[in-house]
Design a protein around this motif. Structure first.
Motif, PDB file in Angstrom:
ATOM      1  N   ALA A  36     -16.429 -98.051-127.543  1.00 12.29           N
ATOM      2  CA  ALA A  36     -16.357 -97.027-128.587  1.00 12.29           C
ATOM      3  C   ALA A  36     -15.350 -95.944-128.216  1.00 12.29           C
ATOM      4  O   ALA A  36     -15.013 -95.765-127.044  1.00 12.29           O
ATOM      5  CB  ALA A  36     -17.726 -96.403-128.813  1.00 12.29           C
ATOM      6  N   MET A  37     -14.873 -95.241-129.210  1.00 14.43           N
ATOM      7  CA  MET A  37     -13.969 -94.117-129.009  1.00 14.43           C
ATOM      8  C   MET A  37     -14.610 -92.874-129.622  1.00 14.43           C
ATOM      9  O   MET A  37     -15.030 -92.888-130.782  1.00 14.43           O
ATOM     10  CB  MET A  37     -12.613 -94.393-129.667  1.00 14.43           C
ATOM     11  CG  MET A  37     -11.617 -93.247-129.527  1.00 14.43           C
ATOM     12  SD  MET A  37      -9.931 -93.723-130.016  1.00 14.43           S
ATOM     13  CE  MET A  37     -10.181 -94.264-131.717  1.00 14.43           C
TER      14      MET A  37
ATOM     15  N   LYS B 161     -22.515-102.803-129.989  1.00 15.89           N
ATOM     16  CA  LYS B 161     -23.815-103.278-130.461  1.00 15.89           C
ATOM     17  C   LYS B 161     -24.809-103.386-129.311  1.00 15.89           C
ATOM     18  O   LYS B 161     -25.977-102.998-129.436  1.00 15.89           O
ATOM     19  CB  LYS B 161     -23.665-104.638-131.153  1.00 15.89           C
ATOM     20  CG  LYS B 161     -22.976-104.573-132.502  1.00 15.89           C
ATOM     21  CD  LYS B 161     -22.875-105.952-133.119  1.00 15.89           C
ATOM     22  CE  LYS B 161     -22.178-105.900-134.471  1.00 15.89           C
ATOM     23  NZ  LYS B 161     -22.053-107.256-135.073  1.00 15.89           N
ATOM     24  N   GLN B 162     -24.359-103.934-128.187  1.00 14.17           N
ATOM     25  CA  GLN B 162     -25.239-104.098-127.040  1.00 14.17           C
ATOM     26  C   GLN B 162     -25.721-102.756-126.500  1.00 14.17           C
ATOM     27  O   GLN B 162     -26.853-102.642-125.992  1.00 14.17           O
ATOM     28  CB  GLN B 162     -24.517-104.871-125.935  1.00 14.17           C
ATOM     29  CG  GLN B 162     -24.266-106.334-126.269  1.00 14.17           C
ATOM     30  CD  GLN B 162     -23.447-107.044-125.215  1.00 14.17           C
ATOM     31  OE1 GLN B 162     -23.130-106.474-124.169  1.00 14.17           O
ATOM     32  NE2 GLN B 162     -23.111-108.312-125.470  1.00 14.17           N
ATOM     33  N   CYS B 163     -24.867-101.734-126.621  1.00 17.49           N
ATOM     34  CA  CYS B 163     -25.240-100.403-126.128  1.00 17.49           C
ATOM     35  C   CYS B 163     -25.912 -99.554-127.202  1.00 17.49           C
ATOM     36  O   CYS B 163     -26.250 -98.379-126.950  1.00 17.49           O
ATOM     37  CB  CYS B 163     -24.009 -99.677-125.586  1.00 17.49           C
ATOM     38  SG  CYS B 163     -23.258-100.489-124.158  1.00 17.49           S
ATOM     39  N   GLY B 164     -26.083-100.105-128.382  1.00 20.27           N
ATOM     40  CA  GLY B 164     -26.743 -99.376-129.455  1.00 20.27           C
ATOM     41  C   GLY B 164     -25.908 -98.239-130.017  1.00 20.27           C
ATOM     42  O   GLY B 164     -26.461 -97.266-130.546  1.00 20.27           O
ATOM     43  N   ILE B 165     -24.572 -98.354-129.923  1.00 16.13           N
ATOM     44  CA  ILE B 165     -23.678 -97.310-130.427  1.00 16.13           C
ATOM     45  C   ILE B 165     -23.211 -97.684-131.832  1.00 16.13           C
ATOM     46  O   ILE B 165     -22.779 -98.814-132.075  1.00 16.13           O
ATOM     47  CB  ILE B 165     -22.461 -97.129-129.497  1.00 16.13           C
ATOM     48  CG1 ILE B 165     -22.933 -96.767-128.085  1.00 16.13           C
ATOM     49  CG2 ILE B 165     -21.530 -96.050-130.033  1.00 16.13           C
ATOM     50  CD1 ILE B 165     -21.811 -96.737-127.063  1.00 16.13           C
TER      51      ILE B 165
END
Length: 207
Positions: A176-177, A120-124
């Motif tokens: 993320a993966m 969420k923090q990285c906008g992914i």
């Protein structure tokens, strides 16, 4: 000698007293005999009850070294002590397993929360992309939350739905993966882009 003659000789009272004493002795003997008989029956029942209980105890204890009463009780005590030790060992093992399981679950939850927050923090965001590359082969790109065992579960579910991976690449970053691969129908089925995308979207939601 009749009573009148005995009375004259002063023996009537003595004879009556003697008969009374004899009667009391018989009564006393009968009562004592009955009391002893009751005691014998009670003692016999008590011994039979004790013997039956010893037989039951002997049947419950797997190892009896001797058949006398003292040995049966000693062997039973030894067996119970061994069972108590086994219970203590198993209880300790169970507590260790529960503690380990609880710790592992806590780590998994923390890892999951960290991965989700990092995404969420990285906008992914989770995403699925599918496109044709050659004939019946499709190229897929999947972005999903990094979870322990997540890639293995993804492969299992894809195989269950008839998707065979020809080549794949996996990278993880920022919670993320990223999975990229070429896929085709495991049973020779023709795969469409839209159906494959919808199927993969359902799969990653269930992981």
């Amino acid at each position: 000698m009749d009573y009148l003659a005995m009375n004259e000789l002063g023996l009537a009272d003595q004879h009556s007293s003697f008969r009374g004493r004899m009667g009391r002795k018989r009564t006393s003997y009968d009562e004592t005999g009955g009391y002893k008989s009751k005691n014998l029956h009670a003692e016999r029942r008590r011994r039979e009850k004790l013997s039956n209980r010893l037989l039951t105890l002997r049947a419950l204890v797997p190892i009896i070294t001797n058949m006398n009463k003292g040995t049966i009780i000693e062997d039973a005590i030894t067996y119970i002590q061994e069972l108590k030790k086994n219970v203590e060992v198993l209880t300790d093992m169970l507590q260790e397993m529960e503690a380990s399981s609880s710790e592992e679950e806590t780590k998994t939850r923390v890892s999951k929360i960290d991965a989700s927050e990092e995404m969420k923090q990285c906008g992914i965001k989770e995403d699925v992309q599918v496109s044709n590359i050659d004939g019946d082969k499709l190229w897929i790109k999947i972005i999903l939350e990094k979870k322990r065992g997540g890639f293995g579960r993804l492969m299992e579910k894809m195989a269950c739905f008839g998707l065979e991976l020809i080549d794949s690449n996996v990278t993880t970053s920022k919670g993320a993966m990223l999975v990229t691969a070429c896929v085709e129908g495991a049973f020779g089925d023709n795969l469409t882009v839209q159906q494959t995308k919808e199927l993969l979207t359902q799969i990653i939601k269930g992981i």
